[in-house]
Design a protein around this motif. Structure first.
Motif, short mmCIF file in Angstrom:
data_model
loop_
_atom_site.label_atom_id
_atom_site.label_comp_id
_atom_site.label_asym_id
_atom_site.label_seq_id
_atom_site.Cartn_x
_atom_site.Cartn_y
_atom_site.Cartn_z
N LEU A 129 13.17 -6.57 3.53
CA LEU A 129 11.46 -6.62 3.78
C LEU A 129 11.15 -5.39 3.61
CD1 LEU A 129 10.22 -9.15 6.13
CD2 LEU A 129 8.87 -6.91 6.00
N LEU A 130 11.33 -4.23 4.10
CA LEU A 130 11.00 -2.92 3.95
C LEU A 130 11.14 -2.48 2.68
CD1 LEU A 130 12.85 -1.10 6.76
CD2 LEU A 130 10.57 -1.29 6.65
N LEU A 131 12.18 -2.76 1.73
CA LEU A 131 12.25 -2.71 0.34
C LEU A 131 11.00 -3.37 -0.42
CD1 LEU A 131 13.51 -1.41 -2.23
CD2 LEU A 131 14.92 -3.41 -2.19
N GLU A 132 10.97 -4.56 -0.12
CA GLU A 132 9.74 -5.31 -0.68
C GLU A 132 8.32 -4.69 -0.46
OE1 GLU A 132 10.25 -7.20 -3.35
OE2 GLU A 132 12.22 -6.69 -3.32
N SER A 133 8.35 -4.32 0.79
CA SER A 133 6.84 -3.69 1.22
C SER A 133 6.44 -2.24 0.39
CB SER A 133 6.89 -3.43 2.61
OG SER A 133 6.82 -4.58 3.24
N GLU A 134 7.52 -1.57 0.17
CA GLU A 134 7.32 -0.27 -0.61
C GLU A 134 7.15 -0.78 -1.89
OE1 GLU A 134 7.20 2.17 0.86
OE2 GLU A 134 8.03 1.82 2.87
N ARG A 135 7.76 -1.90 -2.52
CA ARG A 135 7.48 -2.36 -3.88
C ARG A 135 6.05 -2.66 -4.22
NH1 ARG A 135 13.37 -4.75 -5.29
NH2 ARG A 135 14.39 -2.82 -5.99
N CYS A 136 5.52 -3.39 -2.99
CA CYS A 136 4.03 -3.65 -3.10
C CYS A 136 3.24 -2.48 -3.16
CB CYS A 136 3.65 -4.72 -1.77
SG CYS A 136 1.95 -5.18 -2.05
N ALA A 137 3.51 -1.63 -2.16
CA ALA A 137 2.84 -0.31 -2.13
C ALA A 137 2.92 0.33 -3.56
CB ALA A 137 3.34 0.56 -0.99
N ILE A 138 3.73 0.42 -4.06
CA ILE A 138 4.00 1.10 -5.56
C ILE A 138 2.91 0.38 -6.70
CG2 ILE A 138 5.51 1.52 -7.64
CD1 ILE A 138 7.62 1.99 -5.56
N ARG A 139 2.87 -0.89 -6.66
CA ARG A 139 2.06 -1.43 -7.53
C ARG A 139 0.62 -1.34 -7.08
NH1 ARG A 139 5.64 -5.92 -5.70
NH2 ARG A 139 7.54 -5.90 -7.27
N SER A 140 0.23 -1.34 -5.78
CA SER A 140 -1.02 -1.22 -5.48
C SER A 140 -1.62 0.18 -5.67
CB SER A 140 -1.19 -1.64 -3.91
OG SER A 140 -0.59 -2.67 -3.68
N TRP A 141 -0.69 1.19 -5.58
CA TRP A 141 -1.40 2.61 -5.52
C TRP A 141 -1.31 2.81 -7.16
CZ3 TRP A 141 -4.59 4.37 -2.58
CH2 TRP A 141 -4.51 4.10 -1.30
N SER A 142 -0.30 2.41 -7.93
CA SER A 142 -0.28 2.66 -9.37
C SER A 142 -1.69 2.04 -9.97
CB SER A 142 0.87 1.97 -10.15
OG SER A 142 1.74 2.44 -9.59
N ALA A 143 -2.03 1.00 -9.44
CA ALA A 143 -3.27 0.25 -10.00
C ALA A 143 -4.47 1.37 -9.70
CB ALA A 143 -3.51 -1.19 -9.39
N VAL A 144 -4.58 1.75 -8.34
CA VAL A 144 -5.66 2.76 -8.28
C VAL A 144 -5.40 4.06 -9.18
CG1 VAL A 144 -6.58 4.26 -6.64
CG2 VAL A 144 -5.73 2.06 -5.82
N ASP A 173 -4.28 3.71 -12.39
CA ASP A 173 -4.85 3.40 -13.54
C ASP A 173 -6.43 3.44 -13.65
OD1 ASP A 173 -2.19 3.03 -14.09
OD2 ASP A 173 -2.19 0.89 -14.19
N VAL A 174 -7.09 3.11 -12.61
CA VAL A 174 -8.39 2.62 -12.92
C VAL A 174 -9.20 4.08 -12.67
CG1 VAL A 174 -8.46 0.45 -12.13
CG2 VAL A 174 -8.84 2.02 -10.41
N THR A 175 -8.45 5.06 -11.94
CA THR A 175 -9.20 6.53 -11.79
C THR A 175 -8.89 7.51 -12.82
OG1 THR A 175 -7.31 7.01 -10.11
CG2 THR A 175 -9.47 5.93 -9.40
N PHE A 176 -7.35 7.35 -13.47
CA PHE A 176 -7.08 8.39 -14.41
C PHE A 176 -8.10 9.09 -15.40
CE2 PHE A 176 -4.53 9.61 -18.11
CZ PHE A 176 -3.87 10.95 -17.58
N GLY A 177 -8.45 10.30 -15.42
CA GLY A 177 -9.26 10.64 -16.35
C GLY A 177 -10.29 10.63 -15.98
N LYS A 178 -10.85 9.84 -14.90
CA LYS A 178 -12.31 9.35 -14.52
C LYS A 178 -12.72 9.95 -13.16
CE LYS A 178 -11.89 4.93 -17.15
NZ LYS A 178 -11.73 3.64 -16.82
#
Ligand SMILES: [Fe+2]
Ligand SMILES: [Fe+2]
Length: 204
Positions: free
Chosen positions: A123-138, A140-145
């Motif tokens: 469960l801990l592992l999958e929570s971290e994976r969700c966090a990686i996806r969520s912060w990567s998305a942030v 992506d939408v802020t890079f260079g802007k």
């Protein structure tokens, strides 16, 4: 293509130049605020809260407890780092905690049944994976802007990637008897958060 920055009249406190410049660079500020609230909810209401319960149930595994404690306290650091940014952007946290909890971008890391060490580590592992996806998305939408939000999200992402590596190492060892090193040693102090608290890295 960047558009012109909306001029903010002198002395106007209803608009923010810090918001208008990133909007002109193509950031959907309202969408970004929603993403940050979802991530803040995942850090605090979901992860920090539930990791506390999970850590309590790692009885007999003091070394695993310590790794869980690092991940738990670093999620609190992520919460502390990102919440002011929501307000700077003109957003706010929901006043109702249940409403906030329900907006979390990751599934609540509730105690698994049965609460075995393998189930907890999974469960801990999958929570971290969700966090990686969520912060990567942030990122992506802020890079260079939006360099300020990007910098915060990237700092958090650095730690989430380390957390995933920790729990891969522990789960592979515990469940499969395999050695898959994370490449990291324990933090100097629990919850040191070298990236999100801008502390020193591993080298003394
Ligand atoms: Fe986190
Ligand atoms: Fe994490």
């Amino acid at each position: 293509m960047a558009t012109a920055v909306t001029p903010v009249p002198s002395g106007d406190v209803t608009q923010r130049v810090g918001v208008e410049v990133i909007r002109a660079r193509g950031v959907d500020v309202e969408k970004l605020i929603k993403m940050l609230i979802a991530n803040a909810a995942a850090e605090f209401a979901s992860t920090y809260y539930y990791y506390t319960i999970l850590r309590m149930h790692l009885a007999g595994y003091e070394d695993y407890k310590e790794i869980c404690e690092d991940a738990r306290l670093e999620d609190r650091a992520h919460w502390e780092l990102i919440v002011p940014r929501i307000y700077e952007l003109g957003g706010e946290l929901p006043n109702d905690l249940c409403e906030f909890h329900n907006q979390a971008g990751c599934v609540a890391a509730k105690l698994p049944s049965p609460p075995t060490v393998v189930n907890i580590l999974t469960l801990l592992l999958e929570s971290e994976r969700c966090a990686i996806r969520s912060w990567s998305a942030v990122c992506d939408v802020t890079f260079g802007k939006d360099p300020r939000t990007y910098d915060m999200a990237a700092r958090i992402l650095n730690e989430e990637i380390e957390h995933e590596a920790w729990f891969i190492e522990l789960l592979a060892h515990e469940r499969d008897g395999k050695s898959i090193p994370s490449g990291h040693f324990r933090r100097g102090e629990p919850g040191e958060a070298p990236y999100s608290k801008n502390a020193r890295f591993y080298n003394p």
